[in-house]
Design a protein around this motif. Sequence first.
Motif, PDB file in Angstrom:
ATOM      1  N   SER A  92       2.870  60.659  41.189  1.00  0.00           N
ATOM      2  CA  SER A  92       3.302  61.969  40.719  1.00  0.00           C
ATOM      3  C   SER A  92       2.234  63.035  40.908  1.00  0.00           C
ATOM      4  CB  SER A  92       3.706  61.895  39.239  1.00  0.00           C
ATOM      5  OG  SER A  92       2.576  61.725  38.403  1.00  0.00           O
ATOM      6  N   HIS A  93       0.984  62.605  41.148  1.00  0.00           N
ATOM      7  CA  HIS A  93      -0.109  63.548  41.390  1.00  0.00           C
ATOM      8  C   HIS A  93      -0.627  63.480  42.823  1.00  0.00           C
ATOM      9  CE1 HIS A  93      -0.129  63.427  36.959  1.00  0.00           C
ATOM     10  NE2 HIS A  93      -0.668  64.617  37.033  1.00  0.00           N
ATOM     11  N   GLY A  94       0.125  62.823  43.714  1.00  0.00           N
ATOM     12  CA  GLY A  94      -0.256  62.792  45.115  1.00  0.00           C
ATOM     13  C   GLY A  94      -1.319  61.782  45.478  1.00  0.00           C
ATOM     14  N   TYR A  95      -1.528  60.767  44.650  1.00  0.00           N
ATOM     15  CA  TYR A  95      -2.520  59.733  44.935  1.00  0.00           C
ATOM     16  C   TYR A  95      -1.826  58.425  45.316  1.00  0.00           C
ATOM     17  CZ  TYR A  95      -6.276  62.586  42.979  1.00  0.00           C
ATOM     18  OH  TYR A  95      -7.198  63.592  42.749  1.00  0.00           O
ATOM     19  N   GLY A  96      -2.505  57.631  46.108  1.00  0.00           N
ATOM     20  CA  GLY A  96      -2.076  56.276  46.414  1.00  0.00           C
ATOM     21  C   GLY A  96      -2.986  55.285  45.708  1.00  0.00           C
ATOM     22  N   VAL A  97      -2.595  54.020  45.727  1.00  0.00           N
ATOM     23  CA  VAL A  97      -3.330  52.977  45.011  1.00  0.00           C
ATOM     24  C   VAL A  97      -3.714  51.855  45.967  1.00  0.00           C
ATOM     25  CG1 VAL A  97      -3.142  51.177  43.243  1.00  0.00           C
ATOM     26  CG2 VAL A  97      -2.268  53.470  42.782  1.00  0.00           C
ATOM     27  N   LEU A  98      -4.988  51.465  45.930  1.00  0.00           N
ATOM     28  CA  LEU A  98      -5.488  50.284  46.627  1.00  0.00           C
ATOM     29  C   LEU A  98      -5.762  49.209  45.594  1.00  0.00           C
ATOM     30  CD1 LEU A  98      -8.169  51.998  48.904  1.00  0.00           C
ATOM     31  CD2 LEU A  98      -6.004  51.035  49.702  1.00  0.00           C
ATOM     32  N   ILE A  99      -5.386  47.973  45.877  1.00  0.00           N
ATOM     33  CA  ILE A  99      -5.603  46.879  44.932  1.00  0.00           C
ATOM     34  C   ILE A  99      -6.687  45.955  45.452  1.00  0.00           C
ATOM     35  CG2 ILE A  99      -4.569  44.904  43.755  1.00  0.00           C
ATOM     36  CD1 ILE A  99      -1.895  46.333  43.945  1.00  0.00           C
ATOM     37  N   GLY A 100      -7.722  45.762  44.666  1.00  0.00           N
ATOM     38  CA  GLY A 100      -8.787  44.827  44.981  1.00  0.00           C
ATOM     39  C   GLY A 100      -8.687  43.604  44.089  1.00  0.00           C
ATOM     40  N   HIS A 101      -8.326  42.461  44.654  1.00  0.00           N
ATOM     41  CA  HIS A 101      -8.154  41.223  43.896  1.00  0.00           C
ATOM     42  C   HIS A 101      -9.439  40.410  43.988  1.00  0.00           C
ATOM     43  CE1 HIS A 101      -5.781  37.191  43.391  1.00  0.00           C
ATOM     44  NE2 HIS A 101      -6.425  37.541  42.285  1.00  0.00           N
ATOM     45  N   THR A 102     -10.210  40.352  42.909  1.00  0.00           N
ATOM     46  CA  THR A 102     -11.516  39.684  42.965  1.00  0.00           C
ATOM     47  C   THR A 102     -11.409  38.170  42.832  1.00  0.00           C
ATOM     48  OG1 THR A 102     -11.955  39.753  40.579  1.00  0.00           O
ATOM     49  CG2 THR A 102     -12.547  41.708  41.865  1.00  0.00           C
ATOM     50  N   GLN A 103     -10.285  37.663  42.299  1.00  0.00           N
ATOM     51  CA  GLN A 103     -10.134  36.225  42.035  1.00  0.00           C
ATOM     52  C   GLN A 103     -11.305  35.690  41.213  1.00  0.00           C
ATOM     53  OE1 GLN A 103      -8.875  33.916  45.537  1.00  0.00           O
ATOM     54  NE2 GLN A 103      -8.323  35.828  46.549  1.00  0.00           N
ATOM     55  N   ASN A 104     -11.783  36.533  40.293  1.00  0.00           N
ATOM     56  CA  ASN A 104     -12.903  36.196  39.408  1.00  0.00           C
ATOM     57  C   ASN A 104     -14.185  35.876  40.175  1.00  0.00           C
ATOM     58  OD1 ASN A 104     -11.738  36.287  36.630  1.00  0.00           O
ATOM     59  ND2 ASN A 104     -10.327  34.794  37.518  1.00  0.00           N
ATOM     60  N   ASP A 105     -14.307  36.424  41.360  1.00  0.00           N
ATOM     61  CA  ASP A 105     -15.485  36.223  42.201  1.00  0.00           C
ATOM     62  C   ASP A 105     -16.301  37.516  42.203  1.00  0.00           C
ATOM     63  OD1 ASP A 105     -17.328  36.050  44.307  1.00  0.00           O
ATOM     64  OD2 ASP A 105     -16.006  34.829  45.543  1.00  0.00           O
ATOM     65  N   LEU A 110     -17.947  43.205  44.399  1.00  0.00           N
ATOM     66  CA  LEU A 110     -18.947  44.058  45.037  1.00  0.00           C
ATOM     67  C   LEU A 110     -18.468  44.534  46.400  1.00  0.00           C
ATOM     68  CD1 LEU A 110     -21.750  45.133  44.362  1.00  0.00           C
ATOM     69  CD2 LEU A 110     -22.727  43.172  45.550  1.00  0.00           C
ATOM     70  N   GLU A 111     -17.787  43.661  47.127  1.00  0.00           N
ATOM     71  CA  GLU A 111     -17.303  44.036  48.455  1.00  0.00           C
ATOM     72  C   GLU A 111     -16.269  45.154  48.377  1.00  0.00           C
ATOM     73  OE1 GLU A 111     -15.871  40.413  50.110  1.00  0.00           O
ATOM     74  OE2 GLU A 111     -17.878  39.612  50.535  1.00  0.00           O
ATOM     75  N   TYR A 112     -15.443  45.135  47.326  1.00  0.00           N
ATOM     76  CA  TYR A 112     -14.443  46.187  47.207  1.00  0.00           C
ATOM     77  C   TYR A 112     -15.076  47.554  46.977  1.00  0.00           C
ATOM     78  CZ  TYR A 112     -10.571  42.889  47.244  1.00  0.00           C
ATOM     79  OH  TYR A 112      -9.658  41.950  47.628  1.00  0.00           O
ATOM     80  N   LEU A 113     -16.296  47.564  46.457  1.00  0.00           N
ATOM     81  CA  LEU A 113     -16.958  48.845  46.229  1.00  0.00           C
ATOM     82  C   LEU A 113     -17.330  49.539  47.535  1.00  0.00           C
ATOM     83  CD1 LEU A 113     -19.236  48.358  43.100  1.00  0.00           C
ATOM     84  CD2 LEU A 113     -16.859  49.064  43.278  1.00  0.00           C
ATOM     85  N   LYS A 114     -17.213  48.830  48.651  1.00  0.00           N
ATOM     86  CA  LYS A 114     -17.445  49.484  49.941  1.00  0.00           C
ATOM     87  C   LYS A 114     -16.474  50.644  50.138  1.00  0.00           C
ATOM     88  CE  LYS A 114     -19.146  45.278  52.214  1.00  0.00           C
ATOM     89  NZ  LYS A 114     -18.867  44.238  53.238  1.00  0.00           N
ATOM     90  N   PHE A 115     -15.285  50.528  49.559  1.00  0.00           N
ATOM     91  CA  PHE A 115     -14.328  51.626  49.645  1.00  0.00           C
ATOM     92  C   PHE A 115     -14.902  52.890  49.006  1.00  0.00           C
ATOM     93  CE2 PHE A 115     -11.330  48.061  50.066  1.00  0.00           C
ATOM     94  CZ  PHE A 115     -10.587  48.499  51.144  1.00  0.00           C
ATOM     95  N   LEU A 116     -15.661  52.693  47.925  1.00  0.00           N
ATOM     96  CA  LEU A 116     -16.247  53.837  47.248  1.00  0.00           C
ATOM     97  C   LEU A 116     -17.397  54.407  48.060  1.00  0.00           C
ATOM     98  CD1 LEU A 116     -16.366  52.312  43.644  1.00  0.00           C
ATOM     99  CD2 LEU A 116     -14.548  53.692  44.670  1.00  0.00           C
ATOM    100  N   ASN A 117     -18.187  53.517  48.614  1.00  0.00           N
ATOM    101  CA  ASN A 117     -19.357  53.942  49.381  1.00  0.00           C
ATOM    102  C   ASN A 117     -18.959  54.701  50.645  1.00  0.00           C
ATOM    103  OD1 ASN A 117     -22.186  53.960  49.246  1.00  0.00           O
ATOM    104  ND2 ASN A 117     -22.340  52.404  50.824  1.00  0.00           N
ATOM    105  N   SER A 118     -17.797  54.356  51.202  1.00  0.00           N
ATOM    106  CA  SER A 118     -17.334  55.015  52.424  1.00  0.00           C
ATOM    107  C   SER A 118     -16.337  56.130  52.128  1.00  0.00           C
ATOM    108  CB  SER A 118     -16.682  53.988  53.356  1.00  0.00           C
ATOM    109  OG  SER A 118     -15.592  53.358  52.713  1.00  0.00           O
ATOM    110  N   ASN A 119     -16.256  56.521  50.861  1.00  0.00           N
ATOM    111  CA  ASN A 119     -15.383  57.622  50.444  1.00  0.00           C
ATOM    112  C   ASN A 119     -13.905  57.368  50.734  1.00  0.00           C
ATOM    113  OD1 ASN A 119     -17.525  59.269  49.464  1.00  0.00           O
ATOM    114  ND2 ASN A 119     -18.001  59.858  51.574  1.00  0.00           N
ATOM    115  N   GLN A 120     -13.506  56.103  50.758  1.00  0.00           N
ATOM    116  CA  GLN A 120     -12.099  55.782  50.952  1.00  0.00           C
ATOM    117  C   GLN A 120     -11.334  55.727  49.632  1.00  0.00           C
ATOM    118  OE1 GLN A 120     -11.136  52.703  53.993  1.00  0.00           O
ATOM    119  NE2 GLN A 120     -13.347  52.478  54.154  1.00  0.00           N
ATOM    120  N   ALA A 121     -12.056  55.813  48.529  1.00  0.00           N
ATOM    121  CA  ALA A 121     -11.410  55.828  47.217  1.00  0.00           C
ATOM    122  C   ALA A 121     -12.078  56.887  46.354  1.00  0.00           C
ATOM    123  CB  ALA A 121     -11.501  54.462  46.552  1.00  0.00           C
ATOM    124  N   ALA A 122     -11.259  57.677  45.664  1.00  0.00           N
ATOM    125  CA  ALA A 122     -11.788  58.771  44.849  1.00  0.00           C
ATOM    126  C   ALA A 122     -12.133  58.324  43.442  1.00  0.00           C
ATOM    127  CB  ALA A 122     -10.764  59.903  44.795  1.00  0.00           C
TER     128      ALA A 122
END
Length: 341
Positions: A92-105, A110-122
Amino acid sequence: MSNSTPATIEDVARIANVSIATVSRAIHMPEKVANSTRLKVNQAIAITGYTTNAMARSLRLGRSNMILVVAPDIGDPNFSNILIGLENEARSHGYGVLIGHTQNDAQRGLEYLKFLNSNQAAGLILFTGILPFGHQTMTARLPPSVGVFEPVFNGGIPYVGVDDIAGARKAVDLLIAEGHRKIAFIGDSRTRLAYSRRRMGYDAGLDAADIGTDLRIVFEGDGTIESGRLAVEQLFMRDTLPTAFMCVNDQTAIGVMIGLKARGYDIPRDFSVTGFDDVPQAVFMSPALTTIRQPRTAIGKHAMSLLIELLSDGQPAETEILLRPDLVVRNSVSAPSRARR
């Protein structure tokens, strides 16, 4: 729309019979658009799949329109309904959602945070209750973040969830009203704040009823079916039996019921059992499980709304939003039998 052709804002405007500017306002500033117009735009978005192109729009605009949701177990019965609330509010606010499944690992987190480092997630929604270990080396700072379902331990980030203390208090008050005084709490935890809060509600209820510590039985657990079953086995080995089990979640309660039935006991004639969450399996247990219902979709909606406030450089009025849980009375609780009082 052709599956091979990405939808455009022009497509949405044409189907909704509004201007491109109105579509943009409906997505990014919905409060400035009439409800009837916003509904037409949202319906056109659903038809065209336009919001699925949030990543492409992010690249064109030089900023991300994606929210990263990091969860330890997407198979958790609570996850799907919370995700519905998160995604509906994000859309409703124009955002999409990415799901990072850590499987308790931890490494996966930490690997999913690459999305943040590369500005792929706000922004970041955390189900894990902890910040990924070593995240400081991955990104200079976390983006706007909100914890959901499980408070973030020592994270200092806003949280949206259920009032665990109030919910547990409702469960223990029911058991006490039925005449139980020797009530076991199964699933205490030193690391999961939601579970420790439920223990606080248990203690508060027993304190209010003037039930002493000598009648309290507490077992730690990890919220799994197996931890509930093992607690039953340990209680019988110690020959210290309660008349009722108050479980930290429904999975634990199901394990307790399995353990009791394996020994030939009837629920609730011999023992009463309560859970917490009201997962879909609860109503199909035999007997159906008395439990505390979490407003999962509403939790997701409020969490995403809070995150969007943060993304807009706003200062939220609250840093912890706790929604009211409901007691769902089914058939797993009754008065204690005379033999076990």
